[in-house]
Design a protein around this motif. Structure first.
Motif, PDB file in Angstrom:
ATOM      1  N   HIS A 196      54.793  86.870  83.302  1.00 40.70           N
ATOM      2  CA  HIS A 196      53.651  86.838  83.117  1.00 40.70           C
ATOM      3  C   HIS A 196      53.385  86.118  81.746  1.00 40.70           C
ATOM      4  CE1 HIS A 196      53.914  90.311  80.400  1.00 40.70           C
ATOM      5  NE2 HIS A 196      54.776  90.837  81.561  1.00 40.70           N
ATOM      6  N   PRO A 197      52.059  85.925  81.588  1.00 37.07           N
ATOM      7  CA  PRO A 197      51.699  85.385  80.143  1.00 37.07           C
ATOM      8  C   PRO A 197      51.977  86.458  79.125  1.00 37.07           C
ATOM      9  CG  PRO A 197      49.853  84.830  81.645  1.00 37.07           C
ATOM     10  CD  PRO A 197      50.966  85.681  82.194  1.00 37.07           C
ATOM     11  N   VAL A 198      52.505  86.026  77.849  1.00 39.56           N
ATOM     12  CA  VAL A 198      52.940  86.979  76.792  1.00 39.56           C
ATOM     13  C   VAL A 198      52.434  86.256  75.635  1.00 39.56           C
ATOM     14  CG1 VAL A 198      54.538  88.233  75.467  1.00 39.56           C
ATOM     15  CG2 VAL A 198      54.809  88.072  77.937  1.00 39.56           C
ATOM     16  N   LEU A 199      51.551  87.121  74.880  1.00 40.88           N
ATOM     17  CA  LEU A 199      51.312  86.601  73.348  1.00 40.88           C
ATOM     18  C   LEU A 199      52.151  87.024  72.394  1.00 40.88           C
ATOM     19  CD1 LEU A 199      48.949  85.157  71.622  1.00 40.88           C
ATOM     20  CD2 LEU A 199      48.185  87.348  71.344  1.00 40.88           C
ATOM     21  N   ALA A 200      53.026  86.138  71.877  1.00 41.93           N
ATOM     22  CA  ALA A 200      53.813  86.553  70.940  1.00 41.93           C
ATOM     23  C   ALA A 200      53.377  86.298  69.651  1.00 41.93           C
ATOM     24  CB  ALA A 200      55.344  85.548  71.086  1.00 41.93           C
ATOM     25  N   ILE A 201      53.352  87.185  68.637  1.00 38.69           N
ATOM     26  CA  ILE A 201      52.954  87.385  67.176  1.00 38.69           C
ATOM     27  C   ILE A 201      54.070  87.372  66.239  1.00 38.69           C
ATOM     28  CG2 ILE A 201      51.276  88.235  65.502  1.00 38.69           C
ATOM     29  CD1 ILE A 201      49.726  89.232  68.175  1.00 38.69           C
TER      30      ILE A 201
ATOM     31  N   ALA B  40      65.134  73.864  65.405  1.00 34.38           N
ATOM     32  CA  ALA B  40      64.887  74.613  66.761  1.00 34.38           C
ATOM     33  C   ALA B  40      65.750  74.084  67.730  1.00 34.38           C
ATOM     34  CB  ALA B  40      63.282  74.399  67.053  1.00 34.38           C
ATOM     35  N   GLU B  41      66.294  74.999  68.412  1.00 27.51           N
ATOM     36  CA  GLU B  41      66.905  74.646  69.444  1.00 27.51           C
ATOM     37  C   GLU B  41      66.146  74.479  70.699  1.00 27.51           C
ATOM     38  OE1 GLU B  41      70.045  73.806  68.834  1.00 27.51           O
ATOM     39  OE2 GLU B  41      70.242  74.686  66.686  1.00 27.51           O
ATOM     40  N   PRO B  42      66.618  74.268  71.953  1.00 30.13           N
ATOM     41  CA  PRO B  42      66.058  73.893  73.072  1.00 30.13           C
ATOM     42  C   PRO B  42      65.465  75.335  73.731  1.00 30.13           C
ATOM     43  CG  PRO B  42      67.922  72.273  73.234  1.00 30.13           C
ATOM     44  CD  PRO B  42      68.030  73.202  71.963  1.00 30.13           C
ATOM     45  N   TRP B  43      66.385  76.220  73.525  1.00 28.96           N
ATOM     46  CA  TRP B  43      66.359  77.604  73.931  1.00 28.96           C
ATOM     47  C   TRP B  43      65.180  78.505  73.154  1.00 28.96           C
ATOM     48  CZ3 TRP B  43      71.074  75.722  72.561  1.00 28.96           C
ATOM     49  CH2 TRP B  43      71.499  76.183  71.198  1.00 28.96           C
ATOM     50  N   ASP B  44      64.856  78.085  72.005  1.00 34.16           N
ATOM     51  CA  ASP B  44      64.107  78.785  71.057  1.00 34.16           C
ATOM     52  C   ASP B  44      62.680  78.904  71.476  1.00 34.16           C
ATOM     53  OD1 ASP B  44      66.128  79.353  69.291  1.00 34.16           O
ATOM     54  OD2 ASP B  44      65.667  77.492  67.691  1.00 34.16           O
ATOM     55  N   MET B  45      62.301  80.091  71.876  1.00 33.90           N
ATOM     56  CA  MET B  45      61.123  80.462  72.106  1.00 33.90           C
ATOM     57  C   MET B  45      59.951  80.496  70.930  1.00 33.90           C
ATOM     58  SD  MET B  45      60.713  81.108  75.435  1.00 33.90           S
ATOM     59  CE  MET B  45      61.827  79.657  75.513  1.00 33.90           C
ATOM     60  N   PRO B  46      58.826  79.662  71.201  1.00 32.91           N
ATOM     61  CA  PRO B  46      57.771  79.431  69.926  1.00 32.91           C
ATOM     62  C   PRO B  46      57.082  80.752  69.990  1.00 32.91           C
ATOM     63  CG  PRO B  46      56.945  78.070  71.783  1.00 32.91           C
ATOM     64  CD  PRO B  46      58.552  78.539  72.037  1.00 32.91           C
ATOM     65  N   LEU B  47      56.650  80.837  68.857  1.00 35.82           N
ATOM     66  CA  LEU B  47      55.644  82.095  68.479  1.00 35.82           C
ATOM     67  C   LEU B  47      54.110  81.157  68.840  1.00 35.82           C
ATOM     68  CD1 LEU B  47      56.996  83.819  65.534  1.00 35.82           C
ATOM     69  CD2 LEU B  47      57.175  84.506  67.958  1.00 35.82           C
ATOM     70  N   ASP B  48      53.330  82.351  69.369  1.00 33.11           N
ATOM     71  CA  ASP B  48      51.931  81.784  69.374  1.00 33.11           C
ATOM     72  C   ASP B  48      51.025  82.033  68.037  1.00 33.11           C
ATOM     73  OD1 ASP B  48      52.213  81.377  72.364  1.00 33.11           O
ATOM     74  OD2 ASP B  48      52.542  83.601  72.384  1.00 33.11           O
ATOM     75  N   MET B  49      51.314  83.129  67.747  1.00 34.39           N
ATOM     76  CA  MET B  49      50.550  83.297  66.325  1.00 34.39           C
ATOM     77  C   MET B  49      51.404  83.845  65.191  1.00 34.39           C
ATOM     78  SD  MET B  49      47.196  85.320  68.054  1.00 34.39           S
ATOM     79  CE  MET B  49      45.965  84.441  66.910  1.00 34.39           C
ATOM     80  N   ILE B  50      51.088  83.882  63.925  1.00 37.53           N
ATOM     81  CA  ILE B  50      51.826  84.213  62.739  1.00 37.53           C
ATOM     82  C   ILE B  50      51.043  85.080  62.133  1.00 37.53           C
ATOM     83  CG2 ILE B  50      53.098  83.919  60.604  1.00 37.53           C
ATOM     84  CD1 ILE B  50      54.366  82.456  63.204  1.00 37.53           C
ATOM     85  N   ALA B  51      51.168  86.483  61.850  1.00 36.07           N
ATOM     86  CA  ALA B  51      50.303  87.281  61.018  1.00 36.07           C
ATOM     87  C   ALA B  51      51.034  87.399  59.689  1.00 36.07           C
ATOM     88  CB  ALA B  51      50.152  88.565  61.943  1.00 36.07           C
ATOM     89  N   THR B  52      50.338  87.457  58.677  1.00 38.25           N
ATOM     90  CA  THR B  52      51.006  87.933  57.393  1.00 38.25           C
ATOM     91  C   THR B  52      49.619  88.740  56.841  1.00 38.25           C
ATOM     92  OG1 THR B  52      49.828  86.242  55.915  1.00 38.25           O
ATOM     93  CG2 THR B  52      51.826  85.504  56.958  1.00 38.25           C
TER      94      THR B  52
END
Length: 185
Positions: A143-148, A162-174
């Motif tokens: 299912h859709p997952v928001l990765a922060i 970045a490797e092909p298997w690296d999953m991108p993050l959707d957002m960055i919070a500082t």
């Protein structure tokens, strides 16, 4: 620089940043982080978080606003998310607090992700074992997952390999900003 060199560099930067914070400033920054990330969590059904260790930024103030949420538990080469209270966590893999195996297994729709370094496009450098990449891939398959990604500003990198298997993050919070990485892709 190799990934090992990058990890060493960004861990040292994180450690120096946290060590230089005046008394009370760390908590103030982590509370501000929670306020900035709150809009992204408005419709969350189940969030996955993590137990910060050492100088990692602590999502504790975010967790206090979430209500029930999940923590990761290492199971072989994978992460399984269990809904649990902080009081139920016990030292696990590499002495990182994790929930008991008997806690309910859940599928987060939002995941707060620890990191060593990250780009504004969402390329994440983790600890190097791929646990979160595999977990995100498995969750996103269902299912859709928001990765922060949760970070101190000193962990923002201009570029990372970045490797092909690296999953991108959707957002960055500082503590200073919330960045929608999807706009950079």
């Amino acid at each position: 620089m190799t990934k090992t060199d990058l990890r060493r560099h960004y861990r040292a930067a994180r450690k120096a940043f946290v060590a230089a914070l005046p008394a009370g400033e760390r908590e103030a920054l982590e509370r501000n982080l929670a306020a900035l990330v709150a809009p992204a969590l408005a419709n969350v059904r189940m969030a996955g978080s993590y137990a910060a260790v050492g100088d990692e930024i602590d999502p504790m103030w975010i967790e206090k606003e979430l209500g029930p949420h999940a923590f990761p538990r290492i199971a072989g080469q994978d992460i399984v998310f269990h809904q649990a209270e902080w009081s139920a966590l016990k030292p696990g893999f590499q002495n990182i607090p994790e929930p008991p195996v008997t806690a309910p297994v859940v599928q987060p729709d939002v995941l707060l992700v620890p990191l060593v370094a990250v780009t504004l496009a969402g390329v994440r450098l983790g600890q190097g074992r791929g646990y979160y990449d595999r977990a995100l891939a498995a969750l996103r398959h269902r299912h859709p997952v928001l990765a922060i990604g949760i970070a101190w500003e000193c962990q923002i990198a201009p570029a990372l390999p970045a490797e092909p298997w690296d999953m991108p993050l959707d957002m960055i919070a500082t503590p200073q900003r919330l960045v929608d990485c999807r706009k950079s892709r």
